[in-house]
Each structure stands twice: as structure tokens, then as C-alpha cells.
Design a protein around this motif. Structure first.
Motif, PDB file in Angstrom:
ATOM      1  N   TYR A  79       3.158  -1.598   5.533  1.00  0.00           N
ATOM      2  CA  TYR A  79       4.762  -1.758   5.032  1.00  0.00           C
ATOM      3  C   TYR A  79       4.774  -2.770   3.261  1.00  0.00           C
ATOM      4  O   TYR A  79       5.470  -3.101   3.182  1.00  0.00           O
ATOM      5  CB  TYR A  79       5.357  -2.021   5.634  1.00  0.00           C
ATOM      6  CG  TYR A  79       5.238  -0.606   6.734  1.00  0.00           C
ATOM      7  CD1 TYR A  79       5.918   0.327   6.974  1.00  0.00           C
ATOM      8  CD2 TYR A  79       5.067  -1.647   7.602  1.00  0.00           C
ATOM      9  CE1 TYR A  79       5.868   1.850   7.550  1.00  0.00           C
ATOM     10  CE2 TYR A  79       4.416  -0.679   9.238  1.00  0.00           C
ATOM     11  CZ  TYR A  79       4.959   0.907   9.053  1.00  0.00           C
ATOM     12  OH  TYR A  79       4.448   1.585   9.870  1.00  0.00           O
ATOM     13  N   ASN A  80       3.297  -2.415   2.523  1.00  0.00           N
ATOM     14  CA  ASN A  80       3.034  -3.137   1.381  1.00  0.00           C
ATOM     15  C   ASN A  80       3.789  -4.983   2.081  1.00  0.00           C
ATOM     16  O   ASN A  80       3.697  -5.561   1.010  1.00  0.00           O
ATOM     17  CB  ASN A  80       4.078  -2.778   0.209  1.00  0.00           C
ATOM     18  CG  ASN A  80       3.631  -3.557  -1.009  1.00  0.00           C
ATOM     19  OD1 ASN A  80       2.665  -3.668  -1.109  1.00  0.00           O
ATOM     20  ND2 ASN A  80       4.611  -3.546  -1.584  1.00  0.00           N
ATOM     21  N   PRO A 139       0.468   0.232  -2.512  1.00  0.00           N
ATOM     22  CA  PRO A 139       0.835   1.111  -2.596  1.00  0.00           C
ATOM     23  C   PRO A 139       0.230   2.159  -3.610  1.00  0.00           C
ATOM     24  O   PRO A 139      -0.092   2.079  -3.982  1.00  0.00           O
ATOM     25  CB  PRO A 139       2.269   0.753  -2.569  1.00  0.00           C
ATOM     26  CG  PRO A 139       2.335  -0.928  -2.627  1.00  0.00           C
ATOM     27  CD  PRO A 139       0.897  -1.255  -2.765  1.00  0.00           C
ATOM     28  N   GLU A 140       0.894   3.589  -2.625  1.00  0.00           N
ATOM     29  CA  GLU A 140       0.172   4.949  -3.065  1.00  0.00           C
ATOM     30  C   GLU A 140       1.062   4.466  -4.687  1.00  0.00           C
ATOM     31  O   GLU A 140       2.675   4.252  -4.138  1.00  0.00           O
ATOM     32  CB  GLU A 140       0.592   6.073  -2.185  1.00  0.00           C
ATOM     33  CG  GLU A 140      -0.505   6.001  -1.233  1.00  0.00           C
ATOM     34  CD  GLU A 140      -0.287   7.529  -0.848  1.00  0.00           C
ATOM     35  OE1 GLU A 140       0.832   7.975  -0.830  1.00  0.00           O
ATOM     36  OE2 GLU A 140      -0.674   7.450   0.571  1.00  0.00           O
ATOM     37  N   GLY A 141       0.714   4.917  -5.889  1.00  0.00           N
ATOM     38  CA  GLY A 141       0.887   5.169  -7.248  1.00  0.00           C
ATOM     39  C   GLY A 141       0.464   4.845  -7.944  1.00  0.00           C
ATOM     40  O   GLY A 141      -0.566   5.077  -8.140  1.00  0.00           O
ATOM     41  N   GLU A 142       0.392   5.416  -9.338  1.00  0.00           N
ATOM     42  CA  GLU A 142      -0.232   5.120 -10.646  1.00  0.00           C
ATOM     43  C   GLU A 142      -0.168   3.056 -10.863  1.00  0.00           C
ATOM     44  O   GLU A 142       1.151   3.492 -11.319  1.00  0.00           O
ATOM     45  CB  GLU A 142      -0.121   5.979 -11.391  1.00  0.00           C
ATOM     46  CG  GLU A 142      -0.564   6.396 -12.681  1.00  0.00           C
ATOM     47  CD  GLU A 142      -0.481   8.025 -13.549  1.00  0.00           C
ATOM     48  OE1 GLU A 142      -1.146   8.409 -12.635  1.00  0.00           O
ATOM     49  OE2 GLU A 142       0.120   6.749 -14.417  1.00  0.00           O
ATOM     50  N   PRO A 147       3.989  -3.081  -6.865  1.00  0.00           N
ATOM     51  CA  PRO A 147       5.622  -3.141  -6.778  1.00  0.00           C
ATOM     52  C   PRO A 147       5.645  -4.077  -5.457  1.00  0.00           C
ATOM     53  O   PRO A 147       4.875  -4.989  -4.443  1.00  0.00           O
ATOM     54  CB  PRO A 147       6.273  -2.422  -5.818  1.00  0.00           C
ATOM     55  CG  PRO A 147       5.694  -0.638  -6.826  1.00  0.00           C
ATOM     56  CD  PRO A 147       4.172  -1.492  -7.229  1.00  0.00           C
ATOM     57  N   GLY A 148       6.019  -5.610  -5.636  1.00  0.00           N
ATOM     58  CA  GLY A 148       6.580  -6.263  -5.070  1.00  0.00           C
ATOM     59  C   GLY A 148       5.243  -7.717  -4.526  1.00  0.00           C
ATOM     60  O   GLY A 148       5.239  -8.212  -3.819  1.00  0.00           O
ATOM     61  N   ARG A 149       4.347  -6.822  -5.248  1.00  0.00           N
ATOM     62  CA  ARG A 149       3.233  -7.457  -4.456  1.00  0.00           C
ATOM     63  C   ARG A 149       2.309  -7.906  -7.040  1.00  0.00           C
ATOM     64  O   ARG A 149       2.669  -8.118  -7.921  1.00  0.00           O
ATOM     65  CB  ARG A 149       2.150  -6.621  -4.632  1.00  0.00           C
ATOM     66  CG  ARG A 149       2.197  -6.511  -3.420  1.00  0.00           C
ATOM     67  CD  ARG A 149       2.110  -7.127  -2.911  1.00  0.00           C
ATOM     68  NE  ARG A 149       0.333  -6.782  -1.858  1.00  0.00           N
ATOM     69  CZ  ARG A 149      -0.149  -5.262  -1.344  1.00  0.00           C
ATOM     70  NH1 ARG A 149       0.613  -4.473  -0.579  1.00  0.00           N
ATOM     71  NH2 ARG A 149      -1.235  -5.540  -1.237  1.00  0.00           N
TER      72      ARG A 149
END
Length: 133
Positions: free
Chosen positions: A35-36, A44-47, A68-70
Motif C-alpha cells: 500500500y505504498n 505504485p503503478e503509474g507512469e 506519489p507519497g515517496r
């Protein structure tokens, strides 16, 4: 340029296949999806946009921007996710177990040649991370 990272998730770690234009570049290992949470979860999945980065520990490697968040999410050499990674991605030449691989430095060099050449041509380089279908 968009690199595609297709993942398979396991409780012990995350396995990936990294491709460009449908051609295998290398495999990847990461921590499991938690959960990130910082330092214990895979990305997390994404680009994400990739950039060159240098550190005394890893020398030249890659940095994923705006996760995000990292912060400071890297692509750097490691052969065992649970021992060597804190939320980053490690390229490997072959999977040897869940969250484990071999010849990580060789895999990173192969990836860097591809990415750095594109960056030198002023191309934007992205990595698209998704679950294997």
C-alpha cells in the motif's frame, strides 16, 4: 520513449518484465505491494519520468520522478529485494526466486545505455508500471 514494466505480485516480492517497443530489456525485482508504505513497499503503478542520477553508493543510475507519497525512488543494482531495496526497483538479468535475481549490475548497464542515449537526444524517458495482464 516509454519503457513498459509489467509486474506480477507475490506476498514475498514483486517480479517484473521491462520492455521497450515490445523487446525485453531486462527483468526486475521489488519489494511486495504494501500500500505504498515508504521503504517497505514497491512503487505504485503509474507512469513516471526517468532521469539520470549519481550517488557515491550506486554511481550512475536512474531516478523515478514524482512518485506519489515517496521520494528518491531509484532504479539501482540489487539481487535480493528484501535485503537490498527500500522501495526502489532493481533490474536483473534473470529471476532466481520471488524478489530475487542475478547479474543486476549487468542489467542496469544494459538499461542505462538505452535510457541515457535517449536522454542525450533530449527525449523524455518514462517508465509505465502496470500489473501483468
Amino acid at each position: 520513449m516509454v519503457l513498459m514494466l509489467n509486474r506480477t505480485y507475490f506476498p514475498e516480492g514483486t517480479q517484473g518484465v521491462l520492455e521497450w517497443n515490445g523487446t525485453l530489456v531486462c527483468y526486475t525485482i521489488e519489494l511486495p505491494w504494501l500500500y505504498n508504505q515508504k521503504r517497505i513497499s514497491c512503487v505504485p503503478e503509474g507512469e513516471y519520468v526517468l532521469q539520470k542520477r549519481f550517488s557515491p553508493k550506486f554511481k550512475w543510475h536512474l531516478h523515478l520522478r514524482n512518485v506519489p507519497g515517496r521520494d528518491l525512488i531509484l532504479i539501482h543494482p540489487a539481487n535480493e529485494a528484501k535485503m537490498d531495496l527500500l522501495g526502489c526497483i532493481a533490474p536483473v538479468m534473470k529471476h532466481t526466486g520471488i524478489g530475487k535475481g542475478n547479474s543486476s549490475r549487468k542489467a542496469l548497464e544494459k538499461l542505462k545505455v538505452l535510457v541515457y542515449e535517449a536522454l542525450e537526444r533530449n527525449e523524455e524517458v518514462k517508465i509505465s508500471i502496470q500489473s501483468k495482464k
